[in-house]
Scaffold this motif. Structure first.
Motif, PDB file in Angstrom:
ATOM      1  N   GLN A  16       0.876  -1.210  -0.143  1.00  0.00           N
ATOM      2  CA  GLN A  16      -0.028  -0.011   0.137  1.00  0.00           C
ATOM      3  C   GLN A  16       0.937   1.225  -0.051  1.00  0.00           C
ATOM      4  OE1 GLN A  16      -2.681  -1.107   3.339  1.00  0.00           O
ATOM      5  NE2 GLN A  16      -4.109  -0.294   2.221  1.00  0.00           N
ATOM      6  N   ILE A  17       1.887   1.160   0.947  1.00  0.00           N
ATOM      7  CA  ILE A  17       2.657   2.397   0.904  1.00  0.00           C
ATOM      8  C   ILE A  17       3.763   2.706  -0.329  1.00  0.00           C
ATOM      9  CG2 ILE A  17       4.765   3.295   1.924  1.00  0.00           C
ATOM     10  CD1 ILE A  17       3.699   1.850   4.717  1.00  0.00           C
ATOM     11  N   ALA A  18       4.321   1.574  -0.769  1.00  0.00           N
ATOM     12  CA  ALA A  18       5.192   1.588  -2.066  1.00  0.00           C
ATOM     13  C   ALA A  18       4.562   1.689  -3.541  1.00  0.00           C
ATOM     14  CB  ALA A  18       5.855   0.322  -2.040  1.00  0.00           C
ATOM     15  N   GLU A  19       3.293   1.129  -3.376  1.00  0.00           N
ATOM     16  CA  GLU A  19       2.737   1.076  -4.655  1.00  0.00           C
ATOM     17  C   GLU A  19       1.377   2.171  -4.915  1.00  0.00           C
ATOM     18  OE1 GLU A  19       1.616  -2.430  -6.328  1.00  0.00           O
ATOM     19  OE2 GLU A  19       3.377  -3.670  -5.559  1.00  0.00           O
ATOM     20  N   LEU A  20       1.016   2.954  -3.746  1.00  0.00           N
ATOM     21  CA  LEU A  20      -0.124   3.563  -4.061  1.00  0.00           C
ATOM     22  C   LEU A  20      -0.041   4.902  -3.242  1.00  0.00           C
ATOM     23  CD1 LEU A  20      -2.792   4.478  -4.923  1.00  0.00           C
ATOM     24  CD2 LEU A  20      -3.816   3.450  -2.991  1.00  0.00           C
ATOM     25  N   TYR A  21      -0.037   4.825  -1.874  1.00  0.00           N
ATOM     26  CA  TYR A  21       0.338   6.138  -1.115  1.00  0.00           C
ATOM     27  C   TYR A  21       1.745   6.935  -1.179  1.00  0.00           C
ATOM     28  CZ  TYR A  21      -4.502   5.147   0.593  1.00  0.00           C
ATOM     29  OH  TYR A  21      -5.594   4.829   0.598  1.00  0.00           O
ATOM     30  N   GLY A  22       2.672   6.380  -1.322  1.00  0.00           N
ATOM     31  CA  GLY A  22       3.868   6.938  -1.562  1.00  0.00           C
ATOM     32  C   GLY A  22       4.070   7.723  -2.885  1.00  0.00           C
ATOM     33  N   PRO A  23       3.877   6.832  -4.082  1.00  0.00           N
ATOM     34  CA  PRO A  23       3.913   7.543  -5.500  1.00  0.00           C
ATOM     35  C   PRO A  23       2.732   8.737  -5.454  1.00  0.00           C
ATOM     36  CG  PRO A  23       4.080   5.048  -5.366  1.00  0.00           C
ATOM     37  CD  PRO A  23       3.983   5.429  -4.157  1.00  0.00           C
TER      38      PRO A  23
ATOM     39  N   GLN B 222     -11.918   1.717   1.028  1.00  0.00           N
ATOM     40  CA  GLN B 222     -12.989   2.876   0.799  1.00  0.00           C
ATOM     41  C   GLN B 222     -12.299   4.024  -0.098  1.00  0.00           C
ATOM     42  OE1 GLN B 222     -16.170   2.884   1.720  1.00  0.00           O
ATOM     43  NE2 GLN B 222     -15.899   0.779   2.621  1.00  0.00           N
ATOM     44  N   MET B 223     -13.087   4.378  -1.034  1.00  0.00           N
ATOM     45  CA  MET B 223     -12.537   5.742  -1.887  1.00  0.00           C
ATOM     46  C   MET B 223     -12.898   6.866  -1.205  1.00  0.00           C
ATOM     47  SD  MET B 223     -11.369   6.265  -5.036  1.00  0.00           S
ATOM     48  CE  MET B 223     -11.626   5.192  -6.134  1.00  0.00           C
ATOM     49  N   PRO B 224     -11.963   7.612  -0.626  1.00  0.00           N
ATOM     50  CA  PRO B 224     -12.238   8.848   0.161  1.00  0.00           C
ATOM     51  C   PRO B 224     -12.901   9.843  -0.824  1.00  0.00           C
ATOM     52  CG  PRO B 224     -10.010   8.170   0.471  1.00  0.00           C
ATOM     53  CD  PRO B 224     -10.574   7.171  -0.418  1.00  0.00           C
ATOM     54  N   LEU B 225     -13.788  10.543  -0.276  1.00  0.00           N
ATOM     55  CA  LEU B 225     -14.367  11.760  -1.063  1.00  0.00           C
ATOM     56  C   LEU B 225     -13.481  12.627  -1.869  1.00  0.00           C
ATOM     57  CD1 LEU B 225     -17.190  12.842  -1.989  1.00  0.00           C
ATOM     58  CD2 LEU B 225     -17.166  14.367   0.019  1.00  0.00           C
ATOM     59  N   SER B 226     -12.476  12.846  -1.479  1.00  0.00           N
ATOM     60  CA  SER B 226     -11.433  13.896  -2.126  1.00  0.00           C
ATOM     61  C   SER B 226     -11.116  13.179  -3.493  1.00  0.00           C
ATOM     62  CB  SER B 226     -10.353  14.378  -1.022  1.00  0.00           C
ATOM     63  OG  SER B 226      -9.565  13.311  -0.655  1.00  0.00           O
ATOM     64  N   PHE B 227     -10.787  11.842  -3.198  1.00  0.00           N
ATOM     65  CA  PHE B 227     -10.329  11.056  -4.495  1.00  0.00           C
ATOM     66  C   PHE B 227     -11.245  11.006  -5.352  1.00  0.00           C
ATOM     67  CE2 PHE B 227      -6.764   8.121  -2.689  1.00  0.00           C
ATOM     68  CZ  PHE B 227      -6.476   8.734  -1.728  1.00  0.00           C
ATOM     69  N   GLU B 228     -12.579  10.908  -5.107  1.00  0.00           N
ATOM     70  CA  GLU B 228     -13.522  10.852  -6.334  1.00  0.00           C
ATOM     71  C   GLU B 228     -13.625  12.337  -6.577  1.00  0.00           C
ATOM     72  OE1 GLU B 228     -17.484   9.548  -4.312  1.00  0.00           O
ATOM     73  OE2 GLU B 228     -16.420   7.719  -3.836  1.00  0.00           O
ATOM     74  N   LYS B 229     -13.602  13.449  -5.857  1.00  0.00           N
ATOM     75  CA  LYS B 229     -13.704  14.752  -6.308  1.00  0.00           C
ATOM     76  C   LYS B 229     -12.333  14.902  -7.386  1.00  0.00           C
ATOM     77  CE  LYS B 229     -16.202  16.896  -2.731  1.00  0.00           C
ATOM     78  NZ  LYS B 229     -16.217  18.187  -1.511  1.00  0.00           N
ATOM     79  N   PHE B 230     -11.258  14.505  -6.812  1.00  0.00           N
ATOM     80  CA  PHE B 230      -9.946  14.484  -7.831  1.00  0.00           C
ATOM     81  C   PHE B 230     -10.308  13.827  -9.223  1.00  0.00           C
ATOM     82  CE2 PHE B 230      -5.995  13.031  -9.725  1.00  0.00           C
ATOM     83  CZ  PHE B 230      -5.310  14.350  -9.781  1.00  0.00           C
ATOM     84  N   LEU B 231     -10.783  12.405  -8.982  1.00  0.00           N
ATOM     85  CA  LEU B 231     -10.895  12.070 -10.360  1.00  0.00           C
ATOM     86  C   LEU B 231     -12.050  12.684 -11.295  1.00  0.00           C
ATOM     87  CD1 LEU B 231     -11.252   8.146  -9.138  1.00  0.00           C
ATOM     88  CD2 LEU B 231      -9.457   9.311 -10.243  1.00  0.00           C
TER      89      LEU B 231
ATOM     90  N   GLU C 265      -9.722  20.402  -2.025  1.00  0.00           N
ATOM     91  CA  GLU C 265      -8.860  21.033  -1.171  1.00  0.00           C
ATOM     92  C   GLU C 265      -8.094  19.907  -0.220  1.00  0.00           C
ATOM     93  OE1 GLU C 265     -10.759  24.246   0.926  1.00  0.00           O
ATOM     94  OE2 GLU C 265     -11.585  25.197  -0.817  1.00  0.00           O
ATOM     95  N   THR C 266      -8.868  19.097   0.180  1.00  0.00           N
ATOM     96  CA  THR C 266      -8.456  18.094   1.199  1.00  0.00           C
ATOM     97  C   THR C 266      -7.540  16.926   0.564  1.00  0.00           C
ATOM     98  OG1 THR C 266     -10.451  16.723   1.310  1.00  0.00           O
ATOM     99  CG2 THR C 266     -10.300  18.623   3.059  1.00  0.00           C
ATOM    100  N   PHE C 267      -7.316  16.794  -0.716  1.00  0.00           N
ATOM    101  CA  PHE C 267      -6.857  15.707  -1.355  1.00  0.00           C
ATOM    102  C   PHE C 267      -5.452  15.439  -0.863  1.00  0.00           C
ATOM    103  CE2 PHE C 267      -4.910  13.873  -5.439  1.00  0.00           C
ATOM    104  CZ  PHE C 267      -5.473  12.517  -5.212  1.00  0.00           C
ATOM    105  N   GLU C 268      -4.560  16.351  -0.707  1.00  0.00           N
ATOM    106  CA  GLU C 268      -3.127  15.966  -0.431  1.00  0.00           C
ATOM    107  C   GLU C 268      -3.106  15.603   1.157  1.00  0.00           C
ATOM    108  OE1 GLU C 268       1.183  17.957   0.072  1.00  0.00           O
ATOM    109  OE2 GLU C 268      -0.275  19.303  -0.474  1.00  0.00           O
ATOM    110  N   GLU C 269      -4.082  16.418   1.998  1.00  0.00           N
ATOM    111  CA  GLU C 269      -4.172  16.246   3.435  1.00  0.00           C
ATOM    112  C   GLU C 269      -4.609  14.588   3.471  1.00  0.00           C
ATOM    113  OE1 GLU C 269      -7.282  17.580   6.757  1.00  0.00           O
ATOM    114  OE2 GLU C 269      -6.098  19.094   5.453  1.00  0.00           O
ATOM    115  N   ASP C 270      -5.615  14.158   2.867  1.00  0.00           N
ATOM    116  CA  ASP C 270      -6.080  12.961   2.958  1.00  0.00           C
ATOM    117  C   ASP C 270      -5.052  11.865   2.757  1.00  0.00           C
ATOM    118  OD1 ASP C 270      -8.606  14.003   3.695  1.00  0.00           O
ATOM    119  OD2 ASP C 270      -9.439  13.683   1.773  1.00  0.00           O
TER     120      ASP C 270
END
Length: 189
Positions: free
Chosen positions: A42-49, A118-127, A158-163
């Motif tokens: 999760q860290i190496a393939e999604l959240y870190g990149p 779960q797909m966070p709301l900020s991710f959906e908004k970003f997409l 606004e909360t995408f990076e923070e999330d």
């Protein structure tokens, strides 16, 4: 029952209890190893990149704030000269849109690695923002349509990076905790 049978029975029960305990301990060790491995992925393939790309996009946006008229509050003004529009188009085409499409691809292709599934709301908004930005940019570039098409444009969340940062920190903390737990349990053996 004679004493020899009693001792044998106690020995058998003790052996079974040790075998059950060892089996439970091995299952728990394998469960922890699987969890450590999953957190690492999760860290190496999604959240870190993802965080790296977001920070890259933010840096490019900061360049646009320096190069184009802005209000000083991280907001670009839209009363631009032709040169300003050419600069914006260049930054969007060569940097911002490409980075945002990479982020969208990463989220879409690695959504099985999302924290808690779960797909966070900020991710959906970003997409949504990225899909609309890509479409609007193509309309602008190929058909010279811009003002009418972007009335209901989804803003960058606004909360995408923070999330993303919060999820990455949570996953890293769990990962570190499990590694420490594994180290403590292996040093007891």
């Amino acid at each position: 029952m004679d004493i020899t049978l009693q001792v044998a029975f106690i020995g058998l029960v003790g052996t079974l209890m040790v075998a059950v305990y060892n089996s439970w301990q091995e299952r728990e060790r394998k469960r922890q190893e699987a969890e450590i491995s999953y957190l690492s992925i999760q860290i190496a393939e999604l959240y870190g990149p993802l965080l790296g790309l977001i920070k890259q996009s933010k840096s490019v946006y900061e360049v646009s704030l320096a190069a184009l008229p802005s209000d000083g509050e991280n907001q670009l003004r839209q009363n631009w000269s032709d040169t300003d529009w050419q600069t914006w188009r260049f930054l969007v085409e060569n940097y911002l849109l490409k980075i945002n499409l990479q982020v969208a691809e990463l989220i879409n292709s690695k959504n099985h690695l999302l924290e808690d599934g779960q797909m966070p709301l900020s991710f959906e908004k970003f997409l949504k923002h990225t899909a609309q930005a890509s479409c609007l940019y193509t309309l602008w570039k190929d058909k010279n349509i811009s003002k009418k098409a972007d009335r209901n444009f989804a803003p960058y969340p606004e909360t995408f990076e923070e999330d993303v940062q919060r999820s990455l920190n949570t996953l890293q903390a769990k990962y570190k905790s499990l590694l420490n737990k594994r180290h403590r349990s292996s040093s007891r053996r």
